[in-house]
Write a protein that holds these residues in place. Structure first.
Motif, mmCIF file in Angstrom:
data_model
loop_
_atom_site.group_PDB
_atom_site.id
_atom_site.type_symbol
_atom_site.label_atom_id
_atom_site.label_comp_id
_atom_site.label_asym_id
_atom_site.label_seq_id
_atom_site.Cartn_x
_atom_site.Cartn_y
_atom_site.Cartn_z
ATOM 1 N N VAL A 65 -36.113 -18.727 21.318
ATOM 2 C CA VAL A 65 -35.942 -19.567 19.993
ATOM 3 C C VAL A 65 -36.913 -20.295 19.319
ATOM 4 O O VAL A 65 -36.103 -21.857 19.807
ATOM 5 C CB VAL A 65 -34.421 -19.326 19.762
ATOM 6 C CG1 VAL A 65 -33.619 -19.566 18.777
ATOM 7 C CG2 VAL A 65 -33.876 -17.819 20.463
ATOM 8 N N CYS A 66 -37.377 -19.951 18.299
ATOM 9 C CA CYS A 66 -38.304 -21.501 17.759
ATOM 10 C C CYS A 66 -37.368 -21.929 16.751
ATOM 11 O O CYS A 66 -36.477 -20.541 15.378
ATOM 12 C CB CYS A 66 -38.923 -21.289 17.085
ATOM 13 S SG CYS A 66 -40.290 -20.881 18.578
ATOM 14 N N THR A 67 -37.493 -22.554 15.772
ATOM 15 C CA THR A 67 -36.545 -22.943 14.936
ATOM 16 C C THR A 67 -37.596 -24.118 13.606
ATOM 17 O O THR A 67 -38.655 -24.994 14.033
ATOM 18 C CB THR A 67 -34.868 -24.302 14.787
ATOM 19 O OG1 THR A 67 -36.401 -25.746 15.713
ATOM 20 C CG2 THR A 67 -34.211 -23.619 16.099
ATOM 21 N N SER A 68 -37.155 -24.418 13.291
ATOM 22 C CA SER A 68 -37.564 -25.052 11.217
ATOM 23 C C SER A 68 -36.653 -25.166 9.766
ATOM 24 O O SER A 68 -35.401 -24.500 10.574
ATOM 25 C CB SER A 68 -39.249 -24.523 10.866
ATOM 26 O OG SER A 68 -38.683 -23.001 9.693
ATOM 27 N N SER A 69 -36.909 -26.060 9.432
ATOM 28 C CA SER A 69 -35.801 -26.186 7.995
ATOM 29 C C SER A 69 -37.087 -26.405 7.147
ATOM 30 O O SER A 69 -38.142 -27.324 6.830
ATOM 31 C CB SER A 69 -34.677 -27.521 8.566
ATOM 32 O OG SER A 69 -35.450 -28.577 8.708
ATOM 33 N N TYR A 70 -35.807 -26.102 5.771
ATOM 34 C CA TYR A 70 -37.238 -25.752 4.445
ATOM 35 C C TYR A 70 -35.977 -26.640 3.283
ATOM 36 O O TYR A 70 -34.376 -25.914 3.606
ATOM 37 C CB TYR A 70 -37.331 -24.596 3.484
ATOM 38 C CG TYR A 70 -38.650 -25.181 2.655
ATOM 39 C CD1 TYR A 70 -39.759 -25.588 3.002
ATOM 40 C CD2 TYR A 70 -37.711 -24.634 1.895
ATOM 41 C CE1 TYR A 70 -40.475 -25.182 1.778
ATOM 42 C CE2 TYR A 70 -38.325 -24.366 0.545
ATOM 43 C CZ TYR A 70 -39.463 -25.172 0.634
ATOM 44 O OH TYR A 70 -40.178 -24.495 -0.765
ATOM 45 N N VAL A 71 -36.459 -27.566 2.687
ATOM 46 C CA VAL A 71 -35.736 -27.803 1.650
ATOM 47 C C VAL A 71 -35.995 -27.415 0.222
ATOM 48 O O VAL A 71 -37.248 -27.535 -0.260
ATOM 49 C CB VAL A 71 -35.840 -29.717 1.149
ATOM 50 C CG1 VAL A 71 -35.580 -30.208 0.343
ATOM 51 C CG2 VAL A 71 -35.399 -30.532 2.689
ATOM 52 N N VAL A 72 -35.229 -26.719 -0.335
ATOM 53 C CA VAL A 72 -34.888 -25.877 -1.262
ATOM 54 C C VAL A 72 -35.614 -26.886 -2.397
ATOM 55 O O VAL A 72 -35.182 -27.666 -2.940
ATOM 56 C CB VAL A 72 -34.215 -25.524 -2.190
ATOM 57 C CG1 VAL A 72 -34.555 -24.806 -3.258
ATOM 58 C CG2 VAL A 72 -33.006 -24.513 -1.173
ATOM 59 N N GLN A 73 -37.080 -26.516 -3.080
ATOM 60 C CA GLN A 73 -38.317 -27.293 -4.508
ATOM 61 C C GLN A 73 -37.527 -26.490 -5.621
ATOM 62 O O GLN A 73 -36.759 -25.411 -5.347
ATOM 63 C CB GLN A 73 -38.919 -27.346 -4.221
ATOM 64 C CG GLN A 73 -39.495 -27.479 -2.476
ATOM 65 C CD GLN A 73 -39.434 -28.845 -2.257
ATOM 66 O OE1 GLN A 73 -39.582 -29.876 -2.930
ATOM 67 N NE2 GLN A 73 -38.887 -29.143 -1.551
ATOM 68 N N GLN A 74 -37.642 -27.855 -6.628
ATOM 69 C CA GLN A 74 -38.429 -27.159 -7.824
ATOM 70 C C GLN A 74 -38.261 -25.691 -8.274
ATOM 71 O O GLN A 74 -38.495 -24.925 -9.334
ATOM 72 C CB GLN A 74 -37.803 -28.304 -8.848
ATOM 73 C CG GLN A 74 -37.766 -27.634 -10.438
ATOM 74 C CD GLN A 74 -36.035 -27.606 -10.729
ATOM 75 O OE1 GLN A 74 -35.138 -28.375 -10.525
ATOM 76 N NE2 GLN A 74 -35.843 -26.314 -11.384
ATOM 77 N N ALA A 75 -39.845 -25.895 -7.895
ATOM 78 C CA ALA A 75 -40.672 -24.207 -7.977
ATOM 79 C C ALA A 75 -39.487 -23.093 -7.406
ATOM 80 O O ALA A 75 -40.117 -22.027 -8.076
ATOM 81 C CB ALA A 75 -41.907 -24.766 -7.575
ATOM 82 N N ASP A 76 -39.161 -23.597 -6.502
ATOM 83 C CA ASP A 76 -38.533 -22.291 -5.430
ATOM 84 C C ASP A 76 -37.108 -21.640 -6.484
ATOM 85 O O ASP A 76 -36.967 -20.449 -6.292
ATOM 86 C CB ASP A 76 -37.476 -22.807 -4.385
ATOM 87 C CG ASP A 76 -38.871 -23.596 -3.264
ATOM 88 O OD1 ASP A 76 -40.406 -22.995 -3.108
ATOM 89 O OD2 ASP A 76 -39.056 -24.096 -2.638
ATOM 90 N N PHE A 77 -36.336 -22.925 -6.918
ATOM 91 C CA PHE A 77 -34.956 -22.581 -7.899
ATOM 92 C C PHE A 77 -35.393 -21.662 -9.192
ATOM 93 O O PHE A 77 -34.802 -20.511 -9.212
ATOM 94 C CB PHE A 77 -34.850 -24.099 -8.556
ATOM 95 C CG PHE A 77 -32.795 -23.927 -9.093
ATOM 96 C CD1 PHE A 77 -32.153 -23.178 -8.617
ATOM 97 C CD2 PHE A 77 -33.423 -24.206 -10.170
ATOM 98 C CE1 PHE A 77 -31.261 -23.074 -8.869
ATOM 99 C CE2 PHE A 77 -32.296 -23.226 -11.058
ATOM 100 C CZ PHE A 77 -31.237 -23.519 -10.307
ATOM 101 N N ASP A 78 -36.669 -22.770 -10.039
ATOM 102 C CA ASP A 78 -37.690 -21.756 -11.134
ATOM 103 C C ASP A 78 -38.262 -20.103 -10.535
ATOM 104 O O ASP A 78 -37.601 -19.345 -11.237
ATOM 105 C CB ASP A 78 -38.786 -22.444 -11.547
ATOM 106 C CG ASP A 78 -37.734 -23.777 -11.579
ATOM 107 O OD1 ASP A 78 -37.123 -24.277 -12.448
ATOM 108 O OD2 ASP A 78 -39.024 -24.238 -12.051
#
Length: 139
Positions: A65-78
């Motif tokens: 099991v490998c992992t990562s994380s991502y912070v939601v950006q304004q472009a994703d929200f749009d």
């Protein structure tokens, strides 16, 4: 396969965690190290020796099991969604492209039962307070 948690987002800056489940599904071991590449983020994989029989190969039936994380950006929200693609590979094998999409989701505007209880109690206390003040004014 790849999993996102939470499976939806509702605000810019929200953290989305990803898990990548890598297995040897063939009949020969996949030579380590195992790496996962993702189109949006850096992925961290533990050493292959941390699973199964402790050797440097991902043997049939063993999982990593490998992992990562991502912070939601304004472009994703749009856009209303986050899409990323990833591939896993070892010394002698690799996967095809594995896409995943995490959609935007409104939080539920309907209060829960405990929230309704607090609203009702607050309203009752407010009514009792007005009744008390009204009686005091009549005296």
């Amino acid at each position: 396969f790849k999993n996102a948690s939470p499976s939806t987002f509702n605000t810019v800056g929200q953290l989305i965690g990803y898990s990548y489940f890598v297995s040897s599904t063939g009949n020969v071991p996949v030579t380590g190290p195992i790496t996962v590449s993702d189109s949006l983020m850096t992925v961290t994989c533990p050493p292959v020796s941390s699973v199964g029989n402790g050797d440097d190969d991902l043997d049939p039936g063993e999982n990593l099991v490998c992992t990562s994380s991502y912070v939601v950006q304004q472009a994703d929200f749009d856009a209303g969604f986050i899409t990323s693609s990833s591939t896993a590979s070892g010394g002698n094998a690799s996967t095809g492209i594995i896409p995943i999409s995490v959609p935007y989701s409104l939080t539920s505007p309907i209060p829960t039962l405990s929230e309704w209880t607090m609203i009702l109690l607050s309203f009752l206390f407010l009514l009792m307070g007005f009744g008390y003040l009204r009686r005091r004014a009549m005296i």
